[in-house]
Design a protein around this motif. Structure first.
Motif, PDB file in Angstrom:
ATOM      1  N   LEU A   1      34.664 100.762  68.819  1.00  0.00           N
ATOM      2  CA  LEU A   1      33.688 101.778  68.430  1.00  0.00           C
ATOM      3  C   LEU A   1      33.832 103.050  69.259  1.00  0.00           C
ATOM      4  N   ASP A   2      34.907 103.150  70.038  1.00  0.00           N
ATOM      5  CA  ASP A   2      35.178 104.314  70.881  1.00  0.00           C
ATOM      6  C   ASP A   2      34.150 104.509  71.985  1.00  0.00           C
ATOM      7  N   SER A   3      33.490 103.436  72.386  1.00  0.00           N
ATOM      8  CA  SER A   3      32.540 103.528  73.480  1.00  0.00           C
ATOM      9  C   SER A   3      33.304 103.647  74.795  1.00  0.00           C
ATOM     10  N   LYS A   4      32.776 104.428  75.686  1.00  0.00           N
ATOM     11  CA  LYS A   4      33.376 104.588  77.011  1.00  0.00           C
ATOM     12  C   LYS A   4      32.661 103.686  78.028  1.00  0.00           C
ATOM     13  N   THR A   5      32.249 102.521  77.586  1.00  0.00           N
ATOM     14  CA  THR A   5      31.513 101.591  78.430  1.00  0.00           C
ATOM     15  C   THR A   5      32.393 101.096  79.564  1.00  0.00           C
ATOM     16  N   THR A   6      31.878 101.170  80.787  1.00  0.00           N
ATOM     17  CA  THR A   6      32.639 100.724  81.957  1.00  0.00           C
ATOM     18  C   THR A   6      32.497  99.215  82.141  1.00  0.00           C
ATOM     19  N   SER A   7      33.376  98.651  82.958  1.00  0.00           N
ATOM     20  CA  SER A   7      33.289  97.212  83.257  1.00  0.00           C
ATOM     21  C   SER A   7      31.960  96.868  83.905  1.00  0.00           C
ATOM     22  N   LYS A   8      31.444  97.760  84.728  1.00  0.00           N
ATOM     23  CA  LYS A   8      30.152  97.537  85.383  1.00  0.00           C
ATOM     24  C   LYS A   8      29.037  97.469  84.329  1.00  0.00           C
ATOM     25  N   GLU A   9      29.087  98.361  83.325  1.00  0.00           N
ATOM     26  CA  GLU A   9      28.085  98.347  82.262  1.00  0.00           C
ATOM     27  C   GLU A   9      28.203  97.090  81.405  1.00  0.00           C
ATOM     28  N   ILE A  10      29.441  96.636  81.165  1.00  0.00           N
ATOM     29  CA  ILE A  10      29.652  95.392  80.409  1.00  0.00           C
ATOM     30  C   ILE A  10      28.980  94.231  81.148  1.00  0.00           C
ATOM     31  N   LYS A  11      29.174  94.166  82.469  1.00  0.00           N
ATOM     32  CA  LYS A  11      28.549  93.099  83.270  1.00  0.00           C
ATOM     33  C   LYS A  11      27.029  93.172  83.178  1.00  0.00           C
ATOM     34  N   ARG A  12      26.478  94.381  83.210  1.00  0.00           N
ATOM     35  CA  ARG A  12      25.027  94.565  83.131  1.00  0.00           C
ATOM     36  C   ARG A  12      24.510  94.105  81.766  1.00  0.00           C
ATOM     37  N   ILE A  13      25.209  94.469  80.702  1.00  0.00           N
ATOM     38  CA  ILE A  13      24.810  94.059  79.352  1.00  0.00           C
ATOM     39  C   ILE A  13      24.879  92.537  79.225  1.00  0.00           C
ATOM     40  N   MET A  14      25.970  91.963  79.713  1.00  0.00           N
ATOM     41  CA  MET A  14      26.129  90.502  79.659  1.00  0.00           C
ATOM     42  C   MET A  14      24.986  89.812  80.411  1.00  0.00           C
ATOM     43  N   ALA A  15      24.678  90.304  81.617  1.00  0.00           N
ATOM     44  CA  ALA A  15      23.623  89.688  82.422  1.00  0.00           C
ATOM     45  C   ALA A  15      22.274  89.775  81.718  1.00  0.00           C
ATOM     46  N   GLU A  16      22.045  90.884  81.038  1.00  0.00           N
ATOM     47  CA  GLU A  16      20.773  91.074  80.348  1.00  0.00           C
ATOM     48  C   GLU A  16      20.630  90.156  79.138  1.00  0.00           C
ATOM     49  N   LEU A  17      21.727  89.948  78.409  1.00  0.00           N
ATOM     50  CA  LEU A  17      21.646  89.161  77.181  1.00  0.00           C
ATOM     51  C   LEU A  17      21.882  87.665  77.391  1.00  0.00           C
ATOM     52  N   ASP A  18      22.667  87.308  78.396  1.00  0.00           N
ATOM     53  CA  ASP A  18      23.032  85.915  78.663  1.00  0.00           C
ATOM     54  C   ASP A  18      21.891  85.219  79.407  1.00  0.00           C
ATOM     55  N   LYS A  19      20.882  84.806  78.660  1.00  0.00           N
ATOM     56  CA  LYS A  19      19.670  84.230  79.257  1.00  0.00           C
ATOM     57  C   LYS A  19      19.907  82.898  79.959  1.00  0.00           C
ATOM     58  N   ASN A  20      20.850  82.084  79.457  1.00  0.00           N
ATOM     59  CA  ASN A  20      21.065  80.776  80.088  1.00  0.00           C
ATOM     60  C   ASN A  20      22.112  80.828  81.198  1.00  0.00           C
ATOM     61  N   GLY A  21      22.708  81.996  81.435  1.00  0.00           N
ATOM     62  CA  GLY A  21      23.606  82.183  82.564  1.00  0.00           C
ATOM     63  C   GLY A  21      24.952  81.492  82.460  1.00  0.00           C
ATOM     64  N   ASP A  22      25.404  81.158  81.233  1.00  0.00           N
ATOM     65  CA  ASP A  22      26.678  80.450  81.114  1.00  0.00           C
ATOM     66  C   ASP A  22      27.884  81.394  81.009  1.00  0.00           C
ATOM     67  N   GLY A  23      27.620  82.702  81.074  1.00  0.00           N
ATOM     68  CA  GLY A  23      28.719  83.663  81.024  1.00  0.00           C
ATOM     69  C   GLY A  23      29.080  84.108  79.620  1.00  0.00           C
ATOM     70  N   TYR A  24      28.318  83.667  78.625  1.00  0.00           N
ATOM     71  CA  TYR A  24      28.558  84.020  77.228  1.00  0.00           C
ATOM     72  C   TYR A  24      27.236  84.375  76.563  1.00  0.00           C
TER      73      TYR A  24
END
Length: 141
Positions: free
Chosen positions: A32-55
């Protein structure tokens, strides 16, 4: 869970294993041509991954997609989502921008379909969707 949520989830779940990894999330955002950084990806993952399994599984994705709107009303994630569609960065999503992004996502929508989508949320009648209109659309219950 509605069919649209499942369809969007499946687009992000590139390998079809029933969960979204951080690399799949990054790949889709790059598509989608997003300029999302690896740090932002980690933040998004942490926010959505409620059970903490990394997915992000389908339930976590659906919870975010269906009820997350209220929590995200003024958040950076909502602005980032808007910016993915605002290709020319003029603060508006036009019919042609919506069409281009949907095509990148593999959605087979005509310009006429995109005009209908835009007009359904275009409260000021300018033929585009501004951030406030986008926010109202994304936070509707």
């Amino acid at each position: 869970m509605d069919e649209e949520t499942r369809r969007i989830f499946n687009k992000f779940d590139i390998n079809g294993d029933g969960k979204i990894s951080s690399s799949e999330l990054k790949k889709m955002l790059l598509t989608l041509d997003s300029k999302t950084t690896s740090k932002e990806i980690k933040r998004i993952m942490a926010e959505l991954d409620k059970n903490g399994d990394g997915y992000i599984d389908l339930k976590e994705f659906a919870d975010f997609h269906q009820s997350g709107g209220d929590k995200l009303a003024d958040s950076r994630e909502l602005r980032d989502a808007f910016d993915l569609y605002d290709l020319d960065k003029n603060g508006l999503i036009s019919v042609t921008e919506l069409h281009a992004v949907l095509r990148k996502l593999g959605e087979k929508r005509s310009l006429s379909d995109c005009r209908k989508i835009i007009s359904s949320v275009d409260t000021d009648g300018d033929g585009n969707v501004n951030f406030e209109e986008f926010k109202r659309m994304m936070t509707r219950a």
